[in-house]
Enzyme design. Structure first.
Site, PDB file in Angstrom:
ATOM      1  N   ASN A 214     -16.622 -10.853 -18.180  1.00 34.71           N
ATOM      2  CA  ASN A 214     -16.874  -9.731 -19.088  1.00 34.71           C
ATOM      3  C   ASN A 214     -16.812 -10.256 -20.516  1.00 34.71           C
ATOM      4  O   ASN A 214     -15.774 -10.748 -20.961  1.00 34.71           O
ATOM      5  CB  ASN A 214     -15.820  -8.637 -18.856  1.00 34.71           C
ATOM      6  CG  ASN A 214     -16.034  -7.417 -19.747  1.00 34.71           C
ATOM      7  OD1 ASN A 214     -16.263  -7.550 -20.944  1.00 34.71           O
ATOM      8  ND2 ASN A 214     -15.969  -6.248 -19.151  1.00 34.71           N
TER       9      ASN A 214
ATOM     10  N   HIS B 252     -17.718  -2.993 -29.335  1.00 34.47           N
ATOM     11  CA  HIS B 252     -17.938  -4.415 -29.075  1.00 34.47           C
ATOM     12  C   HIS B 252     -19.379  -4.626 -28.611  1.00 34.47           C
ATOM     13  O   HIS B 252     -20.255  -4.839 -29.429  1.00 34.47           O
ATOM     14  CB  HIS B 252     -16.901  -5.040 -28.128  1.00 34.47           C
ATOM     15  CG  HIS B 252     -16.490  -4.188 -26.956  1.00 34.47           C
ATOM     16  ND1 HIS B 252     -17.392  -3.610 -26.089  1.00 34.47           N
ATOM     17  CD2 HIS B 252     -15.262  -3.829 -26.489  1.00 34.47           C
ATOM     18  CE1 HIS B 252     -16.716  -2.957 -25.159  1.00 34.47           C
ATOM     19  NE2 HIS B 252     -15.427  -3.055 -25.375  1.00 34.47           N
TER      20      HIS B 252
ATOM     21  N   GLY C  79     -12.348 -10.224 -18.288  1.00 35.46           N
ATOM     22  CA  GLY C  79     -12.762 -10.422 -19.673  1.00 35.46           C
ATOM     23  C   GLY C  79     -11.616 -10.701 -20.613  1.00 35.46           C
ATOM     24  O   GLY C  79     -11.483 -11.819 -21.114  1.00 35.46           O
ATOM     25  N   HIS C  80     -10.775  -9.700 -20.838  1.00 36.17           N
ATOM     26  CA  HIS C  80      -9.791  -9.831 -21.916  1.00 36.17           C
ATOM     27  C   HIS C  80      -8.936 -11.088 -21.796  1.00 36.17           C
ATOM     28  O   HIS C  80      -8.890 -11.918 -22.718  1.00 36.17           O
ATOM     29  CB  HIS C  80      -8.900  -8.592 -21.956  1.00 36.17           C
ATOM     30  CG  HIS C  80      -8.093  -8.511 -23.213  1.00 36.17           C
ATOM     31  ND1 HIS C  80      -8.579  -7.957 -24.379  1.00 36.17           N
ATOM     32  CD2 HIS C  80      -6.838  -8.947 -23.491  1.00 36.17           C
ATOM     33  CE1 HIS C  80      -7.657  -8.061 -25.315  1.00 36.17           C
ATOM     34  NE2 HIS C  80      -6.589  -8.651 -24.798  1.00 36.17           N
TER      35      HIS C  80
ATOM     36  N   ARG D 112     -19.735   0.692 -24.825  1.00 35.98           N
ATOM     37  CA  ARG D 112     -19.052   1.970 -25.011  1.00 35.98           C
ATOM     38  C   ARG D 112     -19.822   2.815 -26.030  1.00 35.98           C
ATOM     39  O   ARG D 112     -20.561   2.268 -26.867  1.00 35.98           O
ATOM     40  CB  ARG D 112     -17.607   1.755 -25.455  1.00 35.98           C
ATOM     41  CG  ARG D 112     -16.771   1.098 -24.347  1.00 35.98           C
ATOM     42  CD  ARG D 112     -15.306   0.953 -24.738  1.00 35.98           C
ATOM     43  NE  ARG D 112     -14.528   0.346 -23.662  1.00 35.98           N
ATOM     44  CZ  ARG D 112     -13.957   1.024 -22.661  1.00 35.98           C
ATOM     45  NH1 ARG D 112     -14.125   2.343 -22.594  1.00 35.98           N
ATOM     46  NH2 ARG D 112     -13.274   0.402 -21.716  1.00 35.98           N
TER      47      ARG D 112
ATOM     48  N   GLU E 192     -21.197  -1.905 -17.130  1.00 34.11           N
ATOM     49  CA  GLU E 192     -20.153  -0.923 -16.856  1.00 34.11           C
ATOM     50  C   GLU E 192     -20.215   0.189 -17.881  1.00 34.11           C
ATOM     51  O   GLU E 192     -20.535  -0.056 -19.053  1.00 34.11           O
ATOM     52  CB  GLU E 192     -18.771  -1.578 -16.930  1.00 34.11           C
ATOM     53  CG  GLU E 192     -18.549  -2.642 -15.905  1.00 34.11           C
ATOM     54  CD  GLU E 192     -17.093  -3.064 -15.849  1.00 34.11           C
ATOM     55  OE1 GLU E 192     -16.386  -2.938 -16.860  1.00 34.11           O
ATOM     56  OE2 GLU E 192     -16.680  -3.514 -14.774  1.00 34.11           O
TER      57      GLU E 192
ATOM     58  N   HIS F  99      -9.741  -5.520 -14.169  1.00 32.53           N
ATOM     59  CA  HIS F  99      -8.899  -5.017 -15.268  1.00 32.53           C
ATOM     60  C   HIS F  99      -7.528  -5.695 -15.274  1.00 32.53           C
ATOM     61  O   HIS F  99      -6.769  -5.591 -14.330  1.00 32.53           O
ATOM     62  CB  HIS F  99      -8.725  -3.494 -15.269  1.00 32.53           C
ATOM     63  CG  HIS F  99      -8.397  -3.014 -16.658  1.00 32.53           C
ATOM     64  ND1 HIS F  99      -9.349  -2.598 -17.563  1.00 32.53           N
ATOM     65  CD2 HIS F  99      -7.218  -2.925 -17.299  1.00 32.53           C
ATOM     66  CE1 HIS F  99      -8.756  -2.264 -18.705  1.00 32.53           C
ATOM     67  NE2 HIS F  99      -7.475  -2.455 -18.575  1.00 32.53           N
ATOM     68  N   ASP F 100      -7.303  -6.440 -16.357  1.00 31.27           N
ATOM     69  CA  ASP F 100      -6.038  -7.158 -16.589  1.00 31.27           C
ATOM     70  C   ASP F 100      -5.786  -8.274 -15.580  1.00 31.27           C
ATOM     71  O   ASP F 100      -4.642  -8.722 -15.417  1.00 31.27           O
ATOM     72  CB  ASP F 100      -4.842  -6.201 -16.615  1.00 31.27           C
ATOM     73  CG  ASP F 100      -4.791  -5.397 -17.916  1.00 31.27           C
ATOM     74  OD1 ASP F 100      -4.128  -4.349 -17.929  1.00 31.27           O
ATOM     75  OD2 ASP F 100      -5.446  -5.810 -18.905  1.00 31.27           O
TER      76      ASP F 100
ATOM     77  N   HIS G 200     -19.735  -3.900 -21.141  1.00 36.37           N
ATOM     78  CA  HIS G 200     -19.326  -2.500 -21.107  1.00 36.37           C
ATOM     79  C   HIS G 200     -19.695  -1.856 -22.443  1.00 36.37           C
ATOM     80  O   HIS G 200     -18.875  -1.772 -23.341  1.00 36.37           O
ATOM     81  CB  HIS G 200     -17.818  -2.394 -20.866  1.00 36.37           C
ATOM     82  CG  HIS G 200     -17.365  -1.000 -20.580  1.00 36.37           C
ATOM     83  ND1 HIS G 200     -16.283  -0.741 -19.766  1.00 36.37           N
ATOM     84  CD2 HIS G 200     -17.817   0.199 -20.997  1.00 36.37           C
ATOM     85  CE1 HIS G 200     -16.091   0.568 -19.701  1.00 36.37           C
ATOM     86  NE2 HIS G 200     -17.013   1.166 -20.441  1.00 36.37           N
TER      87      HIS G 200
ATOM     88  N   THR H 250      -9.186   1.427 -23.775  1.00 36.65           N
ATOM     89  CA  THR H 250      -9.775   0.608 -22.724  1.00 36.65           C
ATOM     90  C   THR H 250      -9.846   1.471 -21.477  1.00 36.65           C
ATOM     91  O   THR H 250      -9.407   2.622 -21.486  1.00 36.65           O
ATOM     92  CB  THR H 250      -8.980  -0.683 -22.453  1.00 36.65           C
ATOM     93  OG1 THR H 250      -9.720  -1.502 -21.518  1.00 36.65           O
ATOM     94  CG2 THR H 250      -7.607  -0.380 -21.884  1.00 36.65           C
TER      95      THR H 250
HETATM   96  C1  LIG Z   1     -13.737  -1.222 -16.499  1.00 43.31           C
HETATM   97  C2  LIG Z   1     -12.762  -2.193 -17.011  1.00 43.31           C
HETATM   98  O1  LIG Z   1     -11.618  -2.199 -16.655  1.00 43.31           O
HETATM   99  C3  LIG Z   1     -13.197  -3.149 -17.981  1.00 43.31           C
HETATM  100  O2  LIG Z   1     -14.379  -3.654 -17.561  1.00 43.31           O
HETATM  101  C4  LIG Z   1     -13.491  -2.562 -19.315  1.00 43.31           C
HETATM  102  O3  LIG Z   1     -14.798  -2.882 -19.642  1.00 43.31           O
HETATM  103  C5  LIG Z   1     -12.636  -3.151 -20.373  1.00 43.31           C
HETATM  104  O4  LIG Z   1     -13.075  -2.542 -21.549  1.00 43.31           O
HETATM  105  P1  LIG Z   1     -12.626  -3.150 -22.960  1.00 43.31           P
HETATM  106  O5  LIG Z   1     -13.148  -4.574 -23.007  1.00 43.31           O
HETATM  107  O6  LIG Z   1     -13.270  -2.230 -23.947  1.00 43.31           O
HETATM  108  O7  LIG Z   1     -11.122  -3.128 -22.945  1.00 43.31           O
HETATM  109  N1  LIG Z   2     -14.124  -4.356 -14.726  1.00 46.43           N
HETATM  110  C1  LIG Z   2     -13.094  -5.158 -15.348  1.00 46.43           C
HETATM  111  C2  LIG Z   2     -13.713  -6.001 -16.419  1.00 46.43           C
HETATM  112  O1  LIG Z   2     -14.923  -6.113 -16.514  1.00 46.43           O
HETATM  113  C3  LIG Z   2     -12.856  -6.733 -17.361  1.00 46.43           C
HETATM  114  O2  LIG Z   2     -11.592  -6.146 -17.516  1.00 46.43           O
HETATM  115  P1  LIG Z   2     -10.539  -6.992 -18.396  1.00 46.43           P
HETATM  116  O3  LIG Z   2     -10.404  -8.335 -17.723  1.00 46.43           O
HETATM  117  O4  LIG Z   2     -11.137  -7.116 -19.773  1.00 46.43           O
HETATM  118  O5  LIG Z   2      -9.263  -6.196 -18.362  1.00 46.43           O
END
Ligand SMILES: CC(=O)[C@@H](O)[C@H](O)COP(=O)(O)O
Ligand SMILES: NCC(=O)COP(=O)(O)O
Length: 237
Positions: free
Chosen positions: A7, A50, A213-214, A45, A70, A190-191, A43, A100
């Protein structure tokens, strides 16, 4: 095999901070693919904090792995998805001002709503995944919507993992077992990070894809993007 979809939301966060095109989101996606990522997730938004809608249009012609978009299925989002026709769309119930993603769908309460949207999206040839909490009843409701896959929302798992891995994974294993029995594909996200990913993979048979991603982008600040992508891939072997 569990695919890694990177992501790149947070690449766009950094780019937007200065108003230019550095880092280049498209180049980062291509590099992630070159480093071994099997998918790119974005994603967009509503506030385009972003990933911008234009990024999605720019990425579609050049992404050669699976492109996963997403978002909350607003009219603007659905118009974008139908224009781009990604390999996968992941529907999430995020409020426009959510910091988020913070919940899965209530697939019982919103079943008719989801069923109609999913039918339209499948008609354009896009695989559909919907974001759900690890609750068996929500998985059973998801199966009634016609979705191809569910994405297990793994924030609770990540939050509890370090303290008690077995307790953290239990609801996810039960939800995944029910999903497989219902013929649903299983994604997760997610996380997720380098600490908790391998245990998730080991305990969710049939896990098809993780989108991360994060934590991955944060790790890359210290370890480099190529090295980091490959470290995450090794957790999925
Ligand atoms: C759906 C999910 O959990 C993540 O893919 C989301 O895209 C995170 O979004 P942010 O990067 O805006 O935190
Ligand atoms: N669907 C989860 C995603 O795309 C990334 O989530 P995160 O790793 O940024 O929390």
């Amino acid at each position: 095999m569990t695919k890694l979809s990177v992501n790149i939301n947070k690449i766009a966060t950094l780019r937007n901070a200065r108003g230019g095109n550095r880092p280049d989101v498209v180049q980062a996606a291509l590099d992630c693919e070159r480093f071994g990522a099997q998918g790119i997730t974005v994603h967009p938004r509503p506030d385009e904090r972003h990933i911008r809608y234009q990024d999605v249009l720019d990425l579609k012609p050049v992404v050669t792995t699976e492109f996963n978009i997403e978002g909350n299925p607003t009219p603007d989002f659905l118009e974008l998805v139908k224009k781009v026709k990604p390999e996968q769309v992941t529907l999430v119930p995020d409020a426009p001002d959510a910091i988020t993603s913070n919940a899965g769908w209530d697939t019982i309460k919103h079943q008719a709503y989801l069923k109609e949207i999913i039918s339209d999206l499948k008609a354009i040839g896009t695989r559909v995944s919907i974001f759900v909490d690890p609750v068996v009843e929500m998985v059973e409701g998801a199966a009634q919507t016609g979705t191809d896959r569910i994405e297990l929302y793994t924030e609770a798992y990540a939050k509890n993992f370090l303290q008690d891995p077995a307790k953290a994974i239990a609801p996810y294993a039960a939800a995944a077992q029910r999903a497989v029995a219902l013929g649903l594909g299983i994604n997760a996200g997610h996380d997720l990070d380098l600490d908790n990913l391998k245990y998730l993979k080991q305990n969710i048979p049939g896990l098809l894809e993780v989108s991360i991603g994060h934590a991955l982008i944060c790790d890359a600040l210290y370890l480099g993007l190529e090295n980091t992508v490959q470290l995450y891939l090794r957790q999925l072997q």
